[in-house]
Design an enzyme around this catalytic site. Structure first.
Site, short mmCIF file in Angstrom:
data_model
loop_
_atom_site.label_atom_id
_atom_site.label_comp_id
_atom_site.label_asym_id
_atom_site.label_seq_id
_atom_site.Cartn_x
_atom_site.Cartn_y
_atom_site.Cartn_z
CG MET A 187 -49.60 -6.27 10.03
SD MET A 187 -49.89 -5.11 11.36
CE MET A 187 -51.48 -4.48 10.88
N GLY A 240 -48.14 -4.86 15.14
CA GLY A 240 -48.91 -5.67 16.09
C GLY A 240 -49.78 -4.86 17.02
CG PHE A 241 -49.57 -4.68 20.22
CD1 PHE A 241 -50.74 -5.19 20.77
CD2 PHE A 241 -48.52 -5.55 19.98
CE1 PHE A 241 -50.86 -6.54 21.07
CE2 PHE A 241 -48.61 -6.90 20.28
CZ PHE A 241 -49.80 -7.39 20.83
CG ASP A 258 -48.96 1.65 10.30
OD1 ASP A 258 -49.37 2.25 11.32
OD2 ASP A 258 -49.43 0.55 9.92
N GLY A 259 -47.03 3.84 12.50
CA GLY A 259 -46.54 3.51 13.83
C GLY A 259 -45.91 4.70 14.52
N GLY A 260 -46.52 5.13 15.62
CA GLY A 260 -45.95 6.19 16.43
C GLY A 260 -46.01 7.57 15.81
CG MET A 312 -44.51 -1.92 9.24
SD MET A 312 -46.15 -1.19 9.45
CE MET A 312 -46.31 -1.15 11.25
CG MET A 360 -53.15 -7.19 13.32
SD MET A 360 -52.53 -6.58 14.87
CE MET A 360 -52.43 -4.81 14.54
CG HIS A 406 -54.01 1.99 8.38
ND1 HIS A 406 -53.19 1.78 7.29
CD2 HIS A 406 -53.51 1.19 9.36
CE1 HIS A 406 -52.25 0.90 7.59
NE2 HIS A 406 -52.42 0.51 8.86
N GLY A 461 -53.02 6.17 14.61
CA GLY A 461 -54.07 5.55 15.41
C GLY A 461 -54.33 6.33 16.67
CG HIS A 501 -51.01 -2.72 7.56
ND1 HIS A 501 -50.45 -2.12 8.66
CD2 HIS A 501 -50.09 -3.58 7.08
CE1 HIS A 501 -49.23 -2.61 8.85
NE2 HIS A 501 -48.99 -3.50 7.91
CG ASP A 560 -53.69 -1.71 11.55
OD1 ASP A 560 -52.84 -1.72 10.64
OD2 ASP A 560 -53.89 -0.73 12.29
CB SER A 589 -54.82 3.06 12.62
OG SER A 589 -55.03 1.74 13.06
C1 DX5 Z 1 -49.52 -1.44 14.22
C2 DX5 Z 1 -50.52 -1.01 13.20
C3 DX5 Z 1 -50.76 0.43 13.16
C4 DX5 Z 1 -51.30 1.03 14.45
C5 DX5 Z 1 -50.71 2.40 14.58
O1 DX5 Z 1 -49.07 -2.70 13.93
O2 DX5 Z 1 -50.09 -1.39 11.89
O3 DX5 Z 1 -51.58 0.81 12.06
O4 DX5 Z 1 -52.69 1.13 14.47
O5 DX5 Z 1 -51.06 2.92 15.81
P1 DX5 Z 1 -50.34 4.21 16.43
O6 DX5 Z 1 -50.54 5.34 15.47
O7 DX5 Z 1 -51.01 4.39 17.73
O8 DX5 Z 1 -48.86 3.87 16.56
ZN ZN Z 2 -51.17 -0.56 10.17
#
Ligand code: DX5
Ligand code: ZN
Length: 221
Positions: free
Chosen positions: A67, A141-142, A174-176, A136, A36, A32, A196, A65, A34, A9
């Site tokens: 959002m 968001g972050f 996606d996420g963590g 998710m 937003m 990827h 990311g 993606h 994002d 990401s």
């Molecule tokens: C969060 C995004 C993710 C984010 C993932 O809302 O959709 O794509 O970039 O970041 P990491 O891999 O650091 O959790």
């Molecule tokens: Zn994402």
């Protein structure tokens, strides 16, 4: 399990130097992106004009993606530009089937994403119209948040439904995602992994991509 796909990401990349940041992940399966709008999520990133420029310089396909609140209005524009896949949120689409068909008409793969608190069951009948389902594993968001293990049963149920339908739909998380959490997500049945901070936070992004791919492959086989 098909070969796992790793999608770094760019949310965790250096936004002042995106062309160079894309070159660092040339061995990834896609990038990827994002998008937003500060309404669907409490953060603001980039939109169509920046994505158009990313497409012009990216060595890998774009996995967008969205959002954003008004997905029905904006999603097709990303497909028209030439993004390989466009994912909208189920919570933000008023007519998800119409939208998926519009994306296909513009030559893109259609993805649908679910926030952590959105159950997958009401959407399973839509799978034949989708190319990808995104579960998710953090609140959107972050970047840099911790993987929600509580999502693993939902990933398992989604993977079962996808298998029952012939296994044609990609299951993205996606996420963590880290070298550790990717193992649990892959065991649960995910095959496409957004990362990311685990990629751009590493000294060597390509080595991080290889390590994630191997960990997912070993866990899923
Ligand atoms: C969060 C995004 C993710 C984010 C993932 O809302 O959709 O794509 O970039 O970041 P990491 O891999 O650091 O959790
Ligand atoms: Zn994402």
């Amino acid at each position: 399990m098909p070969q796992p796909c790793i999608h770094p990401s760019i949310l965790s990349a250096d936004f002042v130097n995106l062309e160079a940041e894309l070159a660092r992940i040339a061995t990834a399966d896609a990038v990827h992106v994002d998008v937003m709008d500060n309404h669907f999520v409490p953060n603001l990133t980039l939109g169509l004009p920046v994505v158009e420029r990313l497409l012009a310089v990216s060595p890998v396909p774009l996995d967008v993606h969205l959002m954003i609140e008004d997905a029905d209005r904006w999603a097709a524009g990303y497909a028209e530009l030439g993004c390989e896949s466009v994912t909208f949120h189920a919570e933000a689409a008023r007519a998800p089937l119409k939208l998926a068909r519009e994306l296909h008409a513009h030559g893109a793969r259609a993805g649908m994403a679910l926030r952590p608190a959105t159950p997958v069951e009401p959407y399973l009948d839509l799978l034949p119209e989708l190319d990808m389902l995104l579960i998710m594993t953090v609140e959107p968001g972050f970047g840099g948040q911790a993987f929600l293990d509580v999502m693993l049963p939902k990933i398992r149920r989604a993977a079962e439904a996808i298998r029952a339908g012939g296994g044609r739909v990609a299951l993205q998380v996606d996420g963590g995602i880290t070298e550790e959490t990717i193992v649990r997500a892959a065991e649960a049945g995910a095959d496409t992994f957004v990362a990311g901070s685990a990629v751009y936070g590493a000294g060597d992004p390509e080595a991080a991509i290889t390590a994630l791919r191997r960990a997912a492959h070993d866990a899923g086989s």
